[in-house]
Write a protein that holds these residues in place. Structure first.
Motif, PDB file in Angstrom:
ATOM      1  N   LEU A  79      -0.168  19.235  38.637  1.00 60.56           N
ATOM      2  CA  LEU A  79      -0.725  18.358  37.606  1.00 60.56           C
ATOM      3  C   LEU A  79      -1.437  17.151  38.211  1.00 60.56           C
ATOM      4  O   LEU A  79      -1.537  16.106  37.584  1.00 60.56           O
ATOM      5  CB  LEU A  79       0.405  17.884  36.678  1.00 60.56           C
ATOM      6  N   GLY A  80      -1.896  17.282  39.443  1.00 60.35           N
ATOM      7  CA  GLY A  80      -2.606  16.178  40.078  1.00 60.35           C
ATOM      8  C   GLY A  80      -1.689  15.312  40.920  1.00 60.35           C
ATOM      9  O   GLY A  80      -0.602  15.735  41.323  1.00 60.35           O
ATOM     10  N   SER A  81      -2.142  14.083  41.156  1.00 62.87           N
ATOM     11  CA  SER A  81      -1.404  13.191  42.040  1.00 62.87           C
ATOM     12  C   SER A  81      -1.636  11.741  41.643  1.00 62.87           C
ATOM     13  O   SER A  81      -2.770  11.358  41.359  1.00 62.87           O
ATOM     14  CB  SER A  81      -1.863  13.386  43.483  1.00 62.87           C
ATOM     15  N   PRO A  82      -0.574  10.931  41.664  1.00 65.16           N
ATOM     16  CA  PRO A  82      -0.762   9.505  41.412  1.00 65.16           C
ATOM     17  C   PRO A  82      -1.152   8.722  42.661  1.00 65.16           C
ATOM     18  O   PRO A  82      -1.396   7.525  42.594  1.00 65.16           O
ATOM     19  CB  PRO A  82       0.603   9.055  40.892  1.00 65.16           C
ATOM     20  N   GLY A  83      -1.190   9.393  43.828  1.00 65.54           N
ATOM     21  CA  GLY A  83      -1.607   8.683  45.029  1.00 65.54           C
ATOM     22  C   GLY A  83      -0.929   9.189  46.282  1.00 65.54           C
ATOM     23  O   GLY A  83      -0.336  10.262  46.307  1.00 65.54           O
ATOM     24  N   LEU A  84      -1.035   8.385  47.325  1.00 66.55           N
ATOM     25  CA  LEU A  84      -0.431   8.718  48.604  1.00 66.55           C
ATOM     26  C   LEU A  84      -0.020   7.437  49.295  1.00 66.55           C
ATOM     27  O   LEU A  84      -0.439   6.346  48.924  1.00 66.55           O
ATOM     28  CB  LEU A  84      -1.373   9.552  49.475  1.00 66.55           C
ATOM     29  N   ASP A  85       0.814   7.588  50.303  1.00 67.90           N
ATOM     30  CA  ASP A  85       1.302   6.451  51.071  1.00 67.90           C
ATOM     31  C   ASP A  85       1.117   6.722  52.555  1.00 67.90           C
ATOM     32  O   ASP A  85       1.025   7.872  52.981  1.00 67.90           O
ATOM     33  CB  ASP A  85       2.803   6.213  50.811  1.00 67.90           C
ATOM     34  N   GLN A 121       7.347  14.321  46.910  1.00 67.83           N
ATOM     35  CA  GLN A 121       6.688  13.651  48.023  1.00 67.83           C
ATOM     36  C   GLN A 121       6.742  14.576  49.236  1.00 67.83           C
ATOM     37  O   GLN A 121       7.795  15.173  49.519  1.00 67.83           O
ATOM     38  CB  GLN A 121       7.361  12.330  48.348  1.00 67.83           C
ATOM     39  N   SER A 122       5.618  14.686  49.917  1.00 65.72           N
ATOM     40  CA  SER A 122       5.522  15.527  51.110  1.00 65.72           C
ATOM     41  C   SER A 122       4.957  14.743  52.278  1.00 65.72           C
ATOM     42  O   SER A 122       4.049  13.921  52.099  1.00 65.72           O
ATOM     43  CB  SER A 122       4.587  16.725  50.858  1.00 65.72           C
ATOM     44  N   ALA A 123       5.496  15.009  53.469  1.00 66.96           N
ATOM     45  CA  ALA A 123       4.878  14.518  54.696  1.00 66.96           C
ATOM     46  C   ALA A 123       3.785  15.514  55.048  1.00 66.96           C
ATOM     47  O   ALA A 123       4.037  16.719  55.133  1.00 66.96           O
ATOM     48  CB  ALA A 123       5.905  14.430  55.810  1.00 66.96           C
ATOM     49  N   VAL A 124       2.569  15.023  55.218  1.00 72.57           N
ATOM     50  CA  VAL A 124       1.427  15.867  55.542  1.00 72.57           C
ATOM     51  C   VAL A 124       0.890  15.427  56.891  1.00 72.57           C
ATOM     52  O   VAL A 124       0.620  14.247  57.113  1.00 72.57           O
ATOM     53  CB  VAL A 124       0.322  15.754  54.463  1.00 72.57           C
ATOM     54  N   ARG A 125       0.767  16.391  57.800  1.00 75.26           N
ATOM     55  CA  ARG A 125       0.232  16.125  59.131  1.00 75.26           C
ATOM     56  C   ARG A 125      -0.927  17.090  59.391  1.00 75.26           C
ATOM     57  O   ARG A 125      -0.810  18.278  59.086  1.00 75.26           O
ATOM     58  CB  ARG A 125       1.319  16.281  60.185  1.00 75.26           C
ATOM     59  N   VAL A 126      -2.009  16.552  59.935  1.00 73.73           N
ATOM     60  CA  VAL A 126      -3.198  17.352  60.225  1.00 73.73           C
ATOM     61  C   VAL A 126      -3.388  17.395  61.734  1.00 73.73           C
ATOM     62  O   VAL A 126      -3.328  16.354  62.395  1.00 73.73           O
ATOM     63  CB  VAL A 126      -4.445  16.763  59.532  1.00 73.73           C
ATOM     64  N   TYR A 127      -3.598  18.591  62.256  1.00 73.48           N
ATOM     65  CA  TYR A 127      -3.736  18.810  63.691  1.00 73.48           C
ATOM     66  C   TYR A 127      -5.078  19.454  63.998  1.00 73.48           C
ATOM     67  O   TYR A 127      -5.625  20.209  63.183  1.00 73.48           O
ATOM     68  CB  TYR A 127      -2.633  19.748  64.200  1.00 73.48           C
ATOM     69  N   ASN A 128      -5.583  19.186  65.203  1.00 69.55           N
ATOM     70  CA  ASN A 128      -6.787  19.882  65.664  1.00 69.55           C
ATOM     71  C   ASN A 128      -6.392  21.134  66.442  1.00 69.55           C
ATOM     72  O   ASN A 128      -5.206  21.469  66.548  1.00 69.55           O
ATOM     73  CB  ASN A 128      -7.707  18.947  66.459  1.00 69.55           C
ATOM     74  N   GLN A 129      -7.381  21.788  66.999  1.00 69.60           N
ATOM     75  CA  GLN A 129      -7.170  23.060  67.702  1.00 69.60           C
ATOM     76  C   GLN A 129      -6.314  22.916  68.957  1.00 69.60           C
ATOM     77  O   GLN A 129      -5.771  23.911  69.454  1.00 69.60           O
ATOM     78  CB  GLN A 129      -8.515  23.710  68.054  1.00 69.60           C
TER      79      GLN A 129
END
Length: 148
Positions: A79-85, A121-129
């Motif tokens: 249903l969408g998102s109220p934001g992020l931290d 709430q989720s911890a999101v981490r983005v990685y490169n190759q």
């Protein structure tokens, strides 16, 4: 369909594959973040980036694409998102990088005022190759309650 009741705190996932192109980096920067080091090889060479890098906001947009693709594939009742931290850009993203996402569900709570929905709430981490973390954040999502 994945509903609030199906979410498990601690559940981790790895998904997505996004190839960063020079053309897209330049187009995004020209439209939304026209700083010289995002638009010019010469200007970028004079900075700590050393070469053209993607805007951090572009990195967010690429991440959002991978998140939405994952939600759509899983058929989540989002249903969408109220934001992020705690948004952080740890390392530059360059044309030629290939990004992926890792996430971990940290918490969930059913709304008292709107019991047909919950938040998580989720911890999101983005990685490169090279498995170097380039961005992290804590996202907040809204999701339908099945109401069994």
């Amino acid at each position: 369909m994945v509903y609030f009741e199906d979410l498990e705190v601690g559940l981790a996932a790895s998904f997505g594959r996004y190839e960063v192109t020079r053309e897209e980096v330049l187009a995004f920067a020209a439209s939304y973040d026209p700083q010289p080091f995002h638009l010019s090889d010469e200007a970028a060479a004079q900075t700590h980036f050393g070469r053209i890098s993607a805007s951090g906001w572009h990195t967010c947009a690429m991440t959002m694409r991978m998140l939405v693709d994952n939600i759509t594939e899983r058929k989540q009742a989002g249903l969408g998102s109220p934001g992020l931290d705690e948004l952080r850009w740890h390392r530059p993203v360059y044309p030629g990088d290939v990004l992926r996402v890792e996430s971990e569900l940290l918490s969930k709570k059913q709304s008292q005022s709107r019991p047909e929905m919950g938040s998580f709430q989720s911890a999101v981490r983005v990685y490169n190759q090279d498995n170097v973390m380039v961005m992290s954040m804590k996202s907040i999502g809204l999701i339908r309650v099945r109401g069994d």
